[in-house]
Design an enzyme around this catalytic site. Sequence first.
Site, PDB file in Angstrom:
ATOM      1  N   ASP A 103       0.841  -1.201   0.000  1.00 17.35           N
ATOM      2  CA  ASP A 103       0.000   0.000   0.000  1.00 17.35           C
ATOM      3  C   ASP A 103       0.873   1.245   0.000  1.00 17.35           C
ATOM      4  O   ASP A 103       1.852   1.342   0.747  1.00 17.35           O
ATOM      5  CB  ASP A 103      -0.896   0.026   1.240  1.00 17.35           C
ATOM      6  CG  ASP A 103      -1.678   1.329   1.330  1.00 17.35           C
ATOM      7  OD1 ASP A 103      -2.631   1.491   0.541  1.00 17.35           O
ATOM      8  OD2 ASP A 103      -1.319   2.195   2.150  1.00 17.35           O
ATOM      9  N   TYR A 128       2.761  10.248   0.403  1.00 20.53           N
ATOM     10  CA  TYR A 128       3.958   9.751   1.067  1.00 20.53           C
ATOM     11  C   TYR A 128       5.215  10.231   0.335  1.00 20.53           C
ATOM     12  O   TYR A 128       5.629   9.663  -0.679  1.00 20.53           O
ATOM     13  CB  TYR A 128       3.947   8.228   1.142  1.00 20.53           C
ATOM     14  CG  TYR A 128       2.738   7.638   1.844  1.00 20.53           C
ATOM     15  CD1 TYR A 128       1.994   8.389   2.765  1.00 20.53           C
ATOM     16  CD2 TYR A 128       2.322   6.342   1.580  1.00 20.53           C
ATOM     17  CE1 TYR A 128       0.888   7.854   3.410  1.00 20.53           C
ATOM     18  CE2 TYR A 128       1.220   5.798   2.228  1.00 20.53           C
ATOM     19  CZ  TYR A 128       0.511   6.563   3.131  1.00 20.53           C
ATOM     20  OH  TYR A 128      -0.594   6.032   3.759  1.00 20.53           O
ATOM     21  N   LYS A 178      -3.836   5.758  -3.300  1.00 18.25           N
ATOM     22  CA  LYS A 178      -4.914   6.573  -2.746  1.00 18.25           C
ATOM     23  C   LYS A 178      -5.223   7.771  -3.625  1.00 18.25           C
ATOM     24  O   LYS A 178      -4.403   8.194  -4.440  1.00 18.25           O
ATOM     25  CB  LYS A 178      -4.550   7.009  -1.319  1.00 18.25           C
ATOM     26  CG  LYS A 178      -4.259   5.802  -0.414  1.00 18.25           C
ATOM     27  CD  LYS A 178      -3.920   6.220   0.996  1.00 18.25           C
ATOM     28  CE  LYS A 178      -3.633   5.005   1.859  1.00 18.25           C
ATOM     29  NZ  LYS A 178      -2.298   4.423   1.560  1.00 18.25           N
ATOM     30  N   PHE A 210       0.339  -0.378  15.833  1.00 16.07           N
ATOM     31  CA  PHE A 210       1.081  -0.083  17.059  1.00 16.07           C
ATOM     32  C   PHE A 210       0.732   1.298  17.614  1.00 16.07           C
ATOM     33  O   PHE A 210       1.414   1.799  18.501  1.00 16.07           O
ATOM     34  CB  PHE A 210       2.586  -0.178  16.809  1.00 16.07           C
ATOM     35  CG  PHE A 210       3.051  -1.555  16.408  1.00 16.07           C
ATOM     36  CD1 PHE A 210       2.646  -2.682  17.115  1.00 16.07           C
ATOM     37  CD2 PHE A 210       3.890  -1.727  15.321  1.00 16.07           C
ATOM     38  CE1 PHE A 210       3.075  -3.949  16.754  1.00 16.07           C
ATOM     39  CE2 PHE A 210       4.335  -2.999  14.951  1.00 16.07           C
ATOM     40  CZ  PHE A 210       3.922  -4.111  15.669  1.00 16.07           C
ATOM     41  N   ASN A 211      -0.324   1.919  17.099  1.00 11.34           N
ATOM     42  CA  ASN A 211      -0.777   3.233  17.580  1.00 11.34           C
ATOM     43  C   ASN A 211       0.374   4.245  17.656  1.00 11.34           C
ATOM     44  O   ASN A 211       0.701   4.782  18.722  1.00 11.34           O
ATOM     45  CB  ASN A 211      -1.473   3.117  18.927  1.00 11.34           C
ATOM     46  CG  ASN A 211      -2.901   2.607  18.824  1.00 11.34           C
ATOM     47  OD1 ASN A 211      -3.257   1.603  19.434  1.00 11.34           O
ATOM     48  ND2 ASN A 211      -3.723   3.280  18.028  1.00 11.34           N
ATOM     49  N   ILE A 260       3.717   3.157  20.146  1.00 12.33           N
ATOM     50  CA  ILE A 260       3.786   2.878  21.582  1.00 12.33           C
ATOM     51  C   ILE A 260       3.527   1.408  21.919  1.00 12.33           C
ATOM     52  O   ILE A 260       4.059   0.890  22.900  1.00 12.33           O
ATOM     53  CB  ILE A 260       2.815   3.801  22.360  1.00 12.33           C
ATOM     54  CG1 ILE A 260       3.147   3.755  23.857  1.00 12.33           C
ATOM     55  CG2 ILE A 260       1.358   3.458  22.067  1.00 12.33           C
ATOM     56  CD1 ILE A 260       2.466   4.837  24.659  1.00 12.33           C
ATOM     57  N   LEU A 261       2.745   0.698  21.091  1.00 15.16           N
ATOM     58  CA  LEU A 261       2.508  -0.716  21.356  1.00 15.16           C
ATOM     59  C   LEU A 261       3.680  -1.588  20.905  1.00 15.16           C
ATOM     60  O   LEU A 261       3.700  -2.784  21.188  1.00 15.16           O
ATOM     61  CB  LEU A 261       1.217  -1.182  20.686  1.00 15.16           C
ATOM     62  CG  LEU A 261      -0.078  -0.604  21.271  1.00 15.16           C
ATOM     63  CD1 LEU A 261      -1.298  -1.166  20.540  1.00 15.16           C
ATOM     64  CD2 LEU A 261      -0.185  -0.889  22.768  1.00 15.16           C
TER      65      LEU A 261
END
Length: 339
Positions: free
Chosen positions: A51, A56, A82, A234-235, A238-239
């Site tokens: 993707d 980007y 996109k 992983f938000n 942080i995850l």
Amino acid sequence: MKKRRIGRTELEVTEISFGAAALGGLYRACPRDQAMETLLAAWDSGIRYFDVAPWYGFGLAERRVGDFLRDQPEDSYVLSTKVGRLMRPVPTDKVPDYGYIDPLPFDADYDYSYDGIMQSVEFSYARLGLNRIDILYVHDIGGYTHGKALNERYLDQLLGSGIKALEELKSSGTIKAYGLGVNEVPVCLDVMHAADIDCILLAGRYTLLDRSAVAELLPLCEKKGTSIVVGGVFNSGILATGPVSGANFDYLPATPDILAKVGAMEDIARRHGLPLAAPALQFPLRNPSVASVLIGTAKASSLTRNMQLVEPELPASLYAEFEGLTLVAPPLGDEAVRV
């Protein structure tokens, strides 16, 4: 690698997919050789769904992904990009700072109309150097990016004529599926109540920590046969890192409450002998509406490390221990959340 179907189409994608934002220099420079090495690591790991987006690196990531995929067997991969932003050339000293390091010399204009979408697709073909795009996502529409007032105008564009362009592209066989690529739930509900879409690339709203999609969106996706591709698993990191100093959540520094929740999650994972990233990566795939989990990185070593967390499959009983620590994103309000 196992594959899952996109919506009610015949298109199938690998359960783990590659997101190319970092290849456009998001937050840190990504030399071309490094980008190619990372894409090769993704391919060698079995990933066959890639993707990208014009946004980007202002076209840089599309060029790099296209260069890599051009050397692969034509029908061996799935590619999404996109629409919603048109790149406009600007002088080198006028390139805006949106967090991309060494992007191409362009700025972006939002356009969700029929003509804007058709033009965006043609530009993407040129940057990719490929003659096939499988999925188109309408990028960053919604109050999260634009605020309430401006988004009403953009949503009118999309529902008034933009969806017609996407339907024409799909019915002609130019693309196989289309949907939304967003960071919020409300606009997904708005569009799904007005149109039938095949898929949603939803970043950060169906994760081990953030369950904003659970109450309304996932049941509606199941009812309408719309697939979810989960980004931002992983938000904002942080995850994966845990509650370390400088950790981000939802693109901003994590609050003390978020740090505490993630710290407790990390303790649970540690008791099971796991890094927190392992249940974070596997969690979304437990839902049948989820077609794929997107991994975004510009380092081959990071990709390889994350792919080692995909197997073995973790027991379903593990996830119940995290339930009391989850959260739902607050109402958006009238102003843009992400500027």
